[in-house]
Every structure is written in structure tokens, then in C-alpha cells.
Enzyme design. Structure first.
Site, PDB file in Angstrom:
ATOM      1  N   ASP A  93       0.815  -1.212   0.000  1.00 33.78           N
ATOM      2  CA  ASP A  93       0.000   0.000   0.000  1.00 33.78           C
ATOM      3  C   ASP A  93       0.847   1.260   0.000  1.00 33.78           C
ATOM      4  O   ASP A  93       0.383   2.330  -0.410  1.00 33.78           O
ATOM      5  CB  ASP A  93      -0.921  -0.017   1.230  1.00 33.78           C
ATOM      6  CG  ASP A  93      -1.903   1.134   1.236  1.00 33.78           C
ATOM      7  OD1 ASP A  93      -2.632   1.295   0.244  1.00 33.78           O
ATOM      8  OD2 ASP A  93      -1.933   1.892   2.225  1.00 33.78           O
ATOM      9  N   MET A 132      -7.529   5.539   2.999  1.00 32.70           N
ATOM     10  CA  MET A 132      -7.703   6.683   2.103  1.00 32.70           C
ATOM     11  C   MET A 132      -6.497   6.950   1.224  1.00 32.70           C
ATOM     12  O   MET A 132      -6.532   7.847   0.387  1.00 32.70           O
ATOM     13  CB  MET A 132      -7.995   7.942   2.932  1.00 32.70           C
ATOM     14  CG  MET A 132      -9.309   7.898   3.686  1.00 32.70           C
ATOM     15  SD  MET A 132     -10.744   7.739   2.592  1.00 32.70           S
ATOM     16  CE  MET A 132     -10.603   9.234   1.634  1.00 32.70           C
ATOM     17  N   ARG A 133      -5.418   6.161   1.397  1.00 32.10           N
ATOM     18  CA  ARG A 133      -4.224   6.433   0.603  1.00 32.10           C
ATOM     19  C   ARG A 133      -4.499   6.234  -0.884  1.00 32.10           C
ATOM     20  O   ARG A 133      -3.974   6.970  -1.724  1.00 32.10           O
ATOM     21  CB  ARG A 133      -3.072   5.550   1.068  1.00 32.10           C
ATOM     22  CG  ARG A 133      -1.767   5.850   0.342  1.00 32.10           C
ATOM     23  CD  ARG A 133      -0.596   5.061   0.884  1.00 32.10           C
ATOM     24  NE  ARG A 133      -0.104   5.614   2.134  1.00 32.10           N
ATOM     25  CZ  ARG A 133      -0.100   4.961   3.282  1.00 32.10           C
ATOM     26  NH1 ARG A 133      -0.587   3.729   3.346  1.00 32.10           N
ATOM     27  NH2 ARG A 133       0.365   5.519   4.371  1.00 32.10           N
ATOM     28  N   ALA A 134      -5.336   5.270  -1.229  1.00 29.49           N
ATOM     29  CA  ALA A 134      -5.627   5.019  -2.640  1.00 29.49           C
ATOM     30  C   ALA A 134      -6.294   6.226  -3.288  1.00 29.49           C
ATOM     31  O   ALA A 134      -5.981   6.578  -4.437  1.00 29.49           O
ATOM     32  CB  ALA A 134      -6.517   3.783  -2.777  1.00 29.49           C
TER      33      ALA A 134
END
Length: 702
Positions: free
Chosen positions: A193, A274-276
Site C-alpha cells: 500500500d 484513504m491512501r488510494a
């Protein structure tokens, strides 16, 4: 210095080149992870990228590459004046798999820090890579603690070195690129991720394109400088385009519709965190700038999803990477693009040709690291490519060897699907090892809790402050101590000894004979083995798979870090025939003997999955039960930690698996007992059983 292979001369690999160029335009995207088989131009493309990056202005003499216009206020070489800067090419720094922590983050001279109170700091690779590229080949083989340090620095834009209260910080903003072959093991989902984008690469199956790869590679090897000169014009065009896209990037508008498309896509594919969303937004913005636009369109969001989401959807190593493109289009079609605002006409984009970074209609794959020149013209992309040949038939997936019914000693039954995996309790090897860092058995490691001190062997890495002071204290008067400072000599320094966890070699020996062939029973067995494989993946183990059926045993998978390869072999495992249990144990003994020579510090854990029946001696001859007992005791005598998973079912049980476990010197556990909520005390049983077995062996030897 050797001439690097030109970026624009790489054949195919359109997604790989696009992902690298987007990070060159916007390093905030977060780097690229390149996954693929060997010989697919992964390293070649990454090493060629640095030539396309603009030169950087640096403060003369600064070891940390501070920018003259905005120097780092906390730079260890600062403060910097306002003098003119100097330009240098962007660096590409390679991190070796075997690098130490000090080599990565830098080394602090502990002796001078204690005795003189000065921060004598030697920068590491993170400082060298600041404002450039940090490339990690085989990133999946890098130790976990190094990956954690690396990704933390990439996320924070700074590197911290702290030793016994002495702290050094410096800026570390770089483009992170990692390459890996999934066959050699996977990265943990948490680490996946942290990479902004991921690309799957494979060699082209198109003969015409493979011919082009070979031609270019041979031409490059014959005359590297001349080959690079033929592509210098295309390199200059792409370099100029990167500079123009960087300048345009602050003007790109990410509208509400594009944000809704991004959020709906991440929610629709159930991506964690929420990184995506943030990575997709940055990638779509970079795509618009690369195309010369100031508005993000649906096509940008779609391409960003294909690059940023596949690796974030994997929950475990058995999940296939990828994205359902039909579902993606369905989500995006709910939000039509906004009307574009009036924009100045973008400058015409340079056309790098059919083999340039944008690729062409025939770019559907890549080749090994390099290529040759085209068959016509001046060796560049304006030459006509060879005529396309018809696509060859797709190769069939590799299947495990399947003996005939006669060889198996009975009819072969089709492979069955495994039950859903479950969480297992930890199985560990007793004692204290010194193997590779992992999460299974106790070991002396560079990281973990401090258990003592010793004189350093080689360079000091972890100072034991109390032991150092205790060693130096008796000599202060003789050394003429006059002030408050402690007079410390090199002989006083003590290295902290630490205890952590190691990864082991978990070798599975699976009974595939006819007695295991009942469909419901074999599904449960495969589900249990998959559960143990998942546990091995999480604990950073190597795994191997031995199966036995019919007249012999087979090494279905040599020891590897790729647990998904083991799962694939297990899924195709046929059953049927008699039970050569002794052959399976002896094959395991042979595998462990060879692995002990290759990696003597990695301790094995043998997991035998069987009902304990032995009905065939195979090629060995003799009584099957007697051979099984002798084979098991041979493994026990060598101190191999073992666990027997008892697959016997039904109201009447013979207890043969329990007898096998006693001969191996380990515990036996039922399939139900493997579950985490019902396996209490198994680790203790393993340790006790092996200790008891060792004492019995000692008494027999005496």
C-alpha cells in the site's frame, strides 16, 4: 562509466514506462512497484529513467543536496549561505538487498558523540538519493525493518537517525522504484500500500516484437555509445516533455466530478484506507499534465485506477492481482465529465514513435533487458517494424507431474478445491536461533528487546550504554579525567545483544494417497495446509512442499519465499494410490539436508499432514511400517522440529498419526485442533516433545 540503455529504446512495456514518467512529472505520486518475471526490462527501464530527469541545483559542498533557493534548515551540513548553487545530474541510487541499516540511513560515530558531544554523521543512501531516484531491485527480498525505514522516509520526506539520545535528521525526498519477481515471495499488504503505483510486466508472446528486442539488444552490446546516440533525439524530446509537464502541473484543475469518480472507484472496489484516493488524485493530475491539459478527465481517472488500485485490493497472497475493467467503466460512467474550461492550445506532443514511451498500437509487451536495432533505417523507431506473425497458442499452465494409475498403485482422482483458510495458532521451533529476520521463532537479531551486551564484532551498530559506562568507569582516574565528561576508549564500547524473531523453513509433507482421497476430507486437508501457508506468509518464512502417493514421494515445490506458488501446486494436487509414508519422510530429510548447506542459519519446521497409514515401501523394499519408524527417528535424531497434522476421521481411530508424531519427537494435532481457538498449548508441546526426544537420543548415544 558505461553508457546506459536509452529509455526510449525499450520495446513495449507501455504501462511500465508511463508509470515511471508520471512519477518523474510528480514525485508526490509515491513511487512505482514493478512486478514481473525475470528478463522483462524492469531494471533496464528504471536505470534509463534517470537520464530523463532535469538537472538539479545544489549547494556546493552539501552532502545532502540542499537546493540553493530553499535549503533545508535542519541540514546537518548547514546553515547554508546565500551563495550561488551548482547544477548536477539527477542521481539514481541503488539499494543492495544485503545492505545494512547504517548503509541505508547513515552512521553516527557513537564514540565521538559520547566523548566529545559532537554529531559526527556519515550520510547513507537515503541522503545520496535526495532529489533523485532510489532503486531497490528484488525489494521483496529486503529485510522488513529496512523496508519500514525506507517507506517511512519516503512518506515523511526526511530520514531520522537516533542512537542513545543523539539524533540527526536530514531531508530525503526521492522517487522510490522497486522491482520484484513474485515467484520469489510477496510483499506484505501494508508495504504494498505504501507504493503509489504498481505495474505487472511480462514478456511479449508476439514473435515480431521479440525479434525487435533481440536486434536492439545486440546492437547496444556491439556499440553502446553509437546506439545511444541514435536515440538521443527521442531522449531529448521526452526530457523536454517531462520539464513542460512539471511546469504545467500546478495549473491542473481537479474538479468535483473527477473527485467523485475517484472516491466512487475506491469505494466500489472496497479499497482499505484513504491512501488510494490520494494517490489516484495525484496520478490523474500528473496524467493530465503529461497530456498537456489543465483539466482532469475521466480517461485520466480510469488510467490512474488501473495503476494505483490492483495491488491495494489483495487481502492475502492467494488473491490474484488485477482490476475488473468492466466494473471500473460502470462506476465511472455514473459521473460524466464536466465541460472543459477554455484552455490554451497545448503544444503538439513529441511523437516518440511506435517503440517510444507512449508506445504504439503494437506495444503489448516487453522483452529482456535491452534490445537490438530495427531491421531497416537508421536504427531508430522510424524504421518499419517486421511483419506481424500470427499469435502463437497460449501455453498451458504449469501442472504438477501426475503419475499414471499403474504407477500410483490405484486410480487417480481429480483434484478438489480447498476449504476456506482459517487463522492458525503459531507453531515455532524451540531454542534460540540466528536466522533471517521474521516472525516465528525466538532468535538473536539486530532488532528486538535487549537481553545483554558483548564486545562488538566489527562495526558497532547498537550501543549498550550502561555496559559501556560500566566498562569505562574503572579507568577514569588512570586516563586523567579532569572535567565532567567521561573518557571513553574504543575498547570500552559494548554492543547490545537483542532477541527478536526469525523466519523458518516450513516444509510441508502432504499425504496424497487413496486413503486421503475422500472429497470432503481432502478439501479439509487442503484448507488446513492453505491456512498454514498463509501463516507462513505473514511470518516471513520460506516454504516447501513434498507430496507422496503411489510408489514414491515428489518434491512438488522446492523451498521458496513464494507461498502463492505453493498454494497453486497444492490446488492441482491429485490423489489416489497407496501410501509410501517412509518415502515422503526420506524425501523431506533429503530436502532439509540440502537446504542446511545452502542456508545453515535458517532452522526448519516439518509439518507432516497424514492419517499415519503406511501401506507401501515404494522402491525401498521391506516392511512399510518399520521403514516409516526408522525414517521418522532419523529426522528426530537430527533435531528437526516436527508437527503431525492427524487427518484420520471416523468413529474408529487407529492412532497411527500419534505414533508417527512420537517417533518424530513432536506433537500430533487434529485438523480441528489447528484452529487458533483450539490449539492452546501446542507451541509448548512442540518444545517439550523436541526436548524429550533430544534427551532420549542423548541417553541412547551414551
Amino acid at each position: 562509466m558505461s553508457t546506459p540503455y536509452p529509455f526510449t529504446a525499450v520495446v513495449g512495456q507501455t504501462d511500465l514506462r508511463l508509470a515511471l514518467l508520471l512519477n518523474a512529472v510528480s514525485p508526490a505520486v509515491g513511487g512505482v512497484l514493478v512486478r514481473g518475471e525475470k528478463g522483462t526490462a524492469k531494471s533496464t527501464a528504471v536505470r534509463a529513467l534517470s537520464a530523463l530527469l532535469p538537472a538539479v541545483d545544489v549547494v556546493p559542498g552539501c552532502r545532502f543536496s540542499c537546493a540553493p533557493a530553499a535549503p533545508d534548515p535542519g541540514c546537518p551540513d548547514g546553515p547554508h549561505g546565500s551563495g550561488p548553487g551548482g547544477a548536477r545530474a539527477a542521481r539514481m541510487v541503488e539499494l543492495p538487498v544485503g545492505a545494512s541499516e547504517d548503509r541505508l540511513v547513515g552512521a553516527l560515530d557513537i564514540e565521538r558523540a559520547l566523548a566529545e558531544g559532537v554529531k559526527a554523521f556519515e550520510p547513507g543512501l537515503l541522503a545520496d538519493a535526495h532529489r533523485g531516484i532510489l532503486y531497490v531491485d528484488e525489494v521483496n527480498l529486503l529485510h522488513d525493518h529496512l523496508i519500514d525505514l525506507l517507506l517511512d522516509a519516503a512518506a515523511m520526506g526526511a530520514s531520522y537517525v537516533e542512537r542513545e539520545g543523539v539524533s540527526v535528521r536530514h531531508a530525503a525526498r526521492f522517487l522510490l522504484v522497486g522491482t520484484m519477481n513474485p515467484e520469489e515471495g510477496e510483499l506484505r499488504p501494508q508495504l504494498l500500500d505504501r507504493f503509489g503505483l504498481t505495474v505487472e510486466v511480462a514478456a511479449s508472446r508476439e514473435p515480431a516484437q521479440r525479434v525487435e528486442v533481440v536486434r536492439r539488444r545486440l546492437a547496444y552490446e556491439d556499440d553502446p555509445a553509437g546506439f545511444a546516440a541514435r536515440w538521443s533525439g527521442d531522449e531529448s524530446e521526452i526530457r523536454a516533455r517531462v520539464v513542460a509537464a512539471r511546469a504545467l502541473l500546478p495549473q491542473v484543475r481537479l474538479g468535483d466530478t473527477a473527485l467523485l469518480q475517484i472516491a466512487a472507484t475506491c469505494a466500489g472496489f472496497e479499497v482499505d484506507g484513504m491512501r488510494a484516493d490520494i494517490v489516484m488524485a495525484r496520478t490523474a493530475t500528473a496524467l493530465a499534465a503529461w497530456a498537456g491539459r489543465t483539466t482532469v478527465l475521466k480517461e485520466d481517472v480510469r488510467q490512474a485506477a488501473l495503476l494505483a488500485l490492483p495491488h491495494r485490493r489483495r487481502r492475502n497472497p492467494f488473491d490474484a492481482p488485477g482490476l475488473d475493467e468492466d466494473k471500473l467503466d460502470e462506476i465511472l460512467d455514473r459521473f460524466p465529465d464536466e465541460e472543459p474550461q477554455d484552455e490554451p492550445d497545448p503544444e503538439p506532443e513529441p511523437d516518440p514513435g511506435p517503440e517510444g514511451p507512449e508506445g504504439g498500437p503494437d506495444d503489448d509487451g516487453g522483452g529482456p533487458d535491452g534490445g537490438g536495432v530495427p531491421p531497416q533505417g537508421d536504427g531508430r523507431q522510424d524504421a518499419q517494424p517486421p511483419a506481424e506473425a500470427p499469435d502463437p497458442p497460449a501455453p498451458s499452465p504449469e501442472a504438477a507431474p501426475q503419475p499414471s494409475a499403474q504407477e500410483a498403485g490405484g486410480p487417480e482422482q481429480a483434484a478438489v478445491r480447498a476449504d476456506e483458510p482459517f487463522r492458525t495458532r503459531m507453531l515455532s521451533v524451540p531454542g534460540l536461533g540466528e536466522g533471517a529476520a521474521g516472525r516465528r521463532s525466538r532468535a538473536r537479531t539486530a532488532h528486538g528487546r535487549t537481553t545483554g551486551a558483548q564486545r562488538p564484532r566489527g562495526q558497532l551498530t547498537k550501543l549498550h550504554l550502561a555496559a559501556t559506562v560500566h566498562a569505562a568507569a574503572p579507568h577514569q582516574k588512570a586516563r586523567g579525567r579532569a572535567g565532567r565528561g567521561l573518557v571513553v576508549r574504543k575498547d570500552d564500547l559494548r554492543q547490545a545483544t537483542r532477541e527478536g524473531r526469525e523466519g523458518n523453513l516450513v516444509l510441508f509433507v502432504v499425504d496424497a494417497s487413496g486413503s486421503m482421497a475422500a472429497r470432503q476430507r481432502m478439501s479439509a486437508v487442503k484448507g488446513a495446509v492453505l491456512s498454514l501457508l498463509l501463516d507462513a506468509y505473514q511470518r516471513r518464512d520460506k516454504v516447501g512442499l513434498v507430496t507422496f502417493r503411489g510408489a514414491a514421494a515428489e518434491l512438488a515445490l522446492p523451498p521458496t519465499s513464494s507461498v502463492d506458488a505453493a498454494a497453486a501446486r497444492l490446488e492441482k494436487l491429485p490423489t489416489g494410490g497407496r501410501t509410501p509414508l517412509a518415502s515422503g519422510l526420506l524425501k523431506a530429510h533429503e530436502v532439509l539436508r540440502i537446504e542446511r548447506l545452502r542456508d545453515p542459519s535458517r532452522r526448519p519446521l516439518l509439518v507432516v499432514v497424514t492419517d499415519g497409514r503406511a501401506t507401501s515401501a515404494g522402491a525401498l523394499g521391506g516392511d512399510p511400517r518399520e521403514l516409516t519408524t526408522r525414517s521418522a527417528r532419523l529426522l528426530a535424531a537430527e533435531g528437526v522440529a516436527s508437527v503431525v497434522v492427524d487427518c484420520e476421521s471416523g468413529p474408529v481411530r487407529l492412532g497411527l498419526a500419534g505414533a508417527l508424531a512420537a517417533d518424530l519427537g513432536g506433537p500430533a494435532v487434529t485438523l480441528d485442533g489447528l484452529r487458533a481457538d483450539s490449539l492452546a498449548g501446542l507451541v509448548k508441546d512442540v518444545r517439550t516433545a523436541v526436548t524429550t526426544s533430544a534427551s532420549h537420543t542423548t541417553r541412547r548415544a551414551a
